[in-house]
Write a protein that holds these residues in place. Structure first.
Motif, PDB file in Angstrom:
ATOM      1  N   ASP A 211       1.001  11.934 -18.838  1.00  0.00           N
ATOM      2  CA  ASP A 211       0.182  11.585 -20.001  1.00  0.00           C
ATOM      3  C   ASP A 211       0.788  10.391 -20.738  1.00  0.00           C
ATOM      4  O   ASP A 211       1.995  10.155 -20.666  1.00  0.00           O
ATOM      5  CB  ASP A 211       0.123  12.766 -20.980  1.00  0.00           C
TER       6      ASP A 211
ATOM      7  N   GLU B 249      -3.773  15.234 -23.688  1.00  0.00           N
ATOM      8  CA  GLU B 249      -2.544  15.471 -22.937  1.00  0.00           C
ATOM      9  C   GLU B 249      -2.717  16.649 -21.979  1.00  0.00           C
ATOM     10  O   GLU B 249      -3.706  17.380 -22.032  1.00  0.00           O
ATOM     11  CB  GLU B 249      -1.400  15.737 -23.915  1.00  0.00           C
TER      12      GLU B 249
ATOM     13  N   HIS C 185      -6.171  10.267 -18.351  1.00  0.00           N
ATOM     14  CA  HIS C 185      -5.156  10.021 -19.388  1.00  0.00           C
ATOM     15  C   HIS C 185      -4.884   8.527 -19.527  1.00  0.00           C
ATOM     16  O   HIS C 185      -4.091   8.121 -20.378  1.00  0.00           O
ATOM     17  CB  HIS C 185      -3.853  10.772 -19.061  1.00  0.00           C
TER      18      HIS C 185
ATOM     19  N   GLU D 235      -9.202  12.814 -13.093  1.00  0.00           N
ATOM     20  CA  GLU D 235      -8.069  11.905 -12.862  1.00  0.00           C
ATOM     21  C   GLU D 235      -8.214  11.181 -11.525  1.00  0.00           C
ATOM     22  O   GLU D 235      -7.267  11.048 -10.761  1.00  0.00           O
ATOM     23  CB  GLU D 235      -6.745  12.686 -12.901  1.00  0.00           C
TER      24      GLU D 235
ATOM     25  N   VAL E  94     -10.397  12.806 -22.796  1.00  0.00           N
ATOM     26  CA  VAL E  94      -8.990  12.410 -22.802  1.00  0.00           C
ATOM     27  C   VAL E  94      -8.181  13.425 -23.603  1.00  0.00           C
ATOM     28  O   VAL E  94      -8.701  14.145 -24.451  1.00  0.00           O
ATOM     29  CB  VAL E  94      -8.796  10.991 -23.390  1.00  0.00           C
TER      30      VAL E  94
END
Length: 539
Positions: free
Chosen positions: A187, A309, A474, A441, A307
């Motif tokens: 992240d 962490e 991220h 991702e 988005v």
């Protein structure tokens, strides 16, 4: 002129493969001085990791072969050192941390034992090694260090595992630390923390740091000098400022041009209708709330970026929508019908309309199936979409849409690069002509130029075919260029959502501001300003 801490001279490495000889490194020379951070910048296949592996004697020979060159450290040519001399140096005076700590930490030993072992292996007493290991675990910022020492690698997050690998590498205060892509899959906030930690440790010990990366933002944040590699050769050397503002080589300019975060931001279509509406979507594991009353809409032909962490609930949201996991509560309305109430047979039909592209195509593509079989399998599962006699032509058409060639249909996944494999995964998702593709991702591990190509491809498919994207990421510069709207998540809740311009130019929540300040920019001046903003927010 003072002697360099480490000097690589005219290094050449080749590999003997079934397809012939591959010249991985060609006549490469660079040096590292005490207390300096040298970034080796380049994309996959550029030779950056191979050259550093030669320093640590990690090249398998055969099939590898160091054909020429010298590597000088402390007056010694490492390429002529005996195995005993290498063992005395590696770990003690020259240490290395790797990209994927889970692959390099032993799953059956506690992390405390593993850190201590790197110290006892060089003749230090057991108690001294245990004390030093505890000191290091505390120094790299692991919570409850005494308890952490007794835990196993799988019990830590990705960022914590990377910190533990740094602790292991620093056990004997090495003169040189080689960090091979230490922040690639982390992240943005964890990435910034790791780079800050390396800088602090460097200031404390005076060690030289070799930072291997494909990320121009990492270079701008951490490097004193950078060496740019392409095709096994060094094409340019300079400070981050020189490379950004006065790049001489076309390859360096290509890397800079491909860096995301500089394009025009998109404006959401105010007339678009929602195709997916989540209301109070929740997921609990016992007393733990992984997702807590999440509400959002996704419009037709829109890109909604999620988005946050690790552990914020981004991937959990996608898995609940696809029913890969069962929700604890709420609704997920697909064209007004609640996906959470559909039977397995009904969900089978919906999955034709909602497809997913995963982060790692190496794991999501069956290695035993050809590309043709991988893509056409969708039509076996969903008969009637494409007549069997048209399968070959349709597969070739899909490969063309994602920038691959018709003859690639007969190859297998291992015969492609990472970027090409991700294109195959996208072609597979397109085979059923879906309305929504969820990208989890999907571009985070790709080189910057390949990443730019894949994002351009997805944008073209969205505009030409009217496909909506749920884009979990991220990497904030990519989100800035690709998304229409952004949804920011923290600890299972949505803390902010809005058009991409509002989120990036006028974020209202402190958490969003911290995420943006932690992002890396290839411009060293912008990166300096972000670092200052990050320090203010953390003060």
């Amino acid at each position: 002129m003072a002697e360099h801490l480490l000097e690589v001279r005219n290094l050449s490495v080749r590999f003997h493969t079934a397809q012939g000889v591959v010249n991985a490194v060609n006549d490469v020379s660079w040096h590292l001085d005490p207390g300096e951070t040298l970034a080796i910048l380049g994309e996959s296949g550029s030779g950056k990791s191979v050259s550093s592996s030669a320093i640590m004697n990690l090249i398998d020979c055969p099939p590898g072969e160091i054909t020429e060159g010298e590597i000088f450290f402390d007056g010694m040519d490492l390429l002529k050192a005996s195995d005993e001399e290498r063992r005395a140096l590696n770990g003690k005076r020259i240490a290395m941390i790797f990209q994927d700590p889970l692959s390099h930490l032993n799953p059956v030993y506690t992390v405390g034992w593993q850190i201590a072992e790197t110290i006892t292996a060089h003749g230090r007493p057991d108690q001294m090694a245990k004390d030093r290991a505890l000191e290091l675990v505390r120094r790299v910022g692991i919570p409850n260090p005494e308890q952490a020492m007794k835990k196993y690698p799988h019990q830590f997050s990705g960022g914590q595992r990377q910190r533990l690998m740094i602790a292991m590498a620093l056990g004997l205060k090495p003169d040189i630390l080689i960090a091979d892509e230490p922040t690639t899959a982390l992240d943005v906030t964890v990435q910034a923390e790791i780079l800050t930690l390396l800088e602090e440790l460097q200031e404390e010990t005076g060690m030289g740091l070799v930072l291997i990366t494909h990320d121009l933002g990492v270079v701008a944040e951490a490097a004193d000098r950078a060496v740019v590699m392409e095709g096994g050769r060094i094409v340019e050397t300079g400070t981050p400022h020189d490379l950004y503002h006065n790049a001489q080589h076309p390859y360096t300019r290509k890397l800079l041009a491909a860096a995301p975060g500089k394009g025009e931001m998109r404006q959401p279509d105010a007339q678009a209708q929602p195709i997916l509406s989540c209301r109070n979507l929740s997921k609990t594991y016992g007393a733990f709330h992984a997702l807590d009353r999440v509400n959002f809409d996704l419009m037709k032909a829109e890109t909604l970026a999620i988005v946050g962490e690790s552990g914020s609930g981004k991937s959990t949201t996608a898995r609940l929508i696809l029913r890969l996991e069962e929700a604890s509560g709420g609704e997920a309305l697909w064209h007004g019908e609640d996906l959470l109430k559909k039977s397995p047979r009904e969900m089978g039909k919906v999955r034709r309309q909602i497809q997913m592209v995963f982060q790692d195509p190496t794991q999501s593509l069956n290695p035993r199936m050809s590309v043709f079989e991988i893509i056409s399998e969708a039509w076996v599962i969903h008969p009637g979409v494409v007549e069997k006699r048209r399968w070959r032509g349709r597969v070739e058409q899909l490969l063309g849409q994602v920038g691959l060639l018709p003859e690639h249909a007969n190859r297998y996944p291992h015969q492609f690069s990472g970027g090409q494999r991700q294109r195959i995964a996208i072609a597979r998702a397109l085979a059923l002509e879906p309305e929504l593709i969820i990208c989890d991702e999907a571009v985070s591990a790709l080189d910057v130029s390949i990443q730019a190509q894949v994002i351009e491809l997805l944008g073209r498919l969205r505009d030409e075919l009217g496909i909506a994207f749920m884009f979990i990421a991220h990497d904030l510069p990519v989100v800035r260029d690709f998304a229409d709207r952004v949804l920011v998540m923290k600890q299972g809740e949505i803390v902010e959502q809005g058009p991409v311009r509002q989120i990036f130019e006028d974020p209202r929540e402190p958490y969003t501001q911290r995420l943006l300040a932690a992002g890396l920019d290839p411009d060293p001046e912008v990166q300096r300003q972000r670092r200052e903003a990050r320090l203010k927010l953390s003060a």
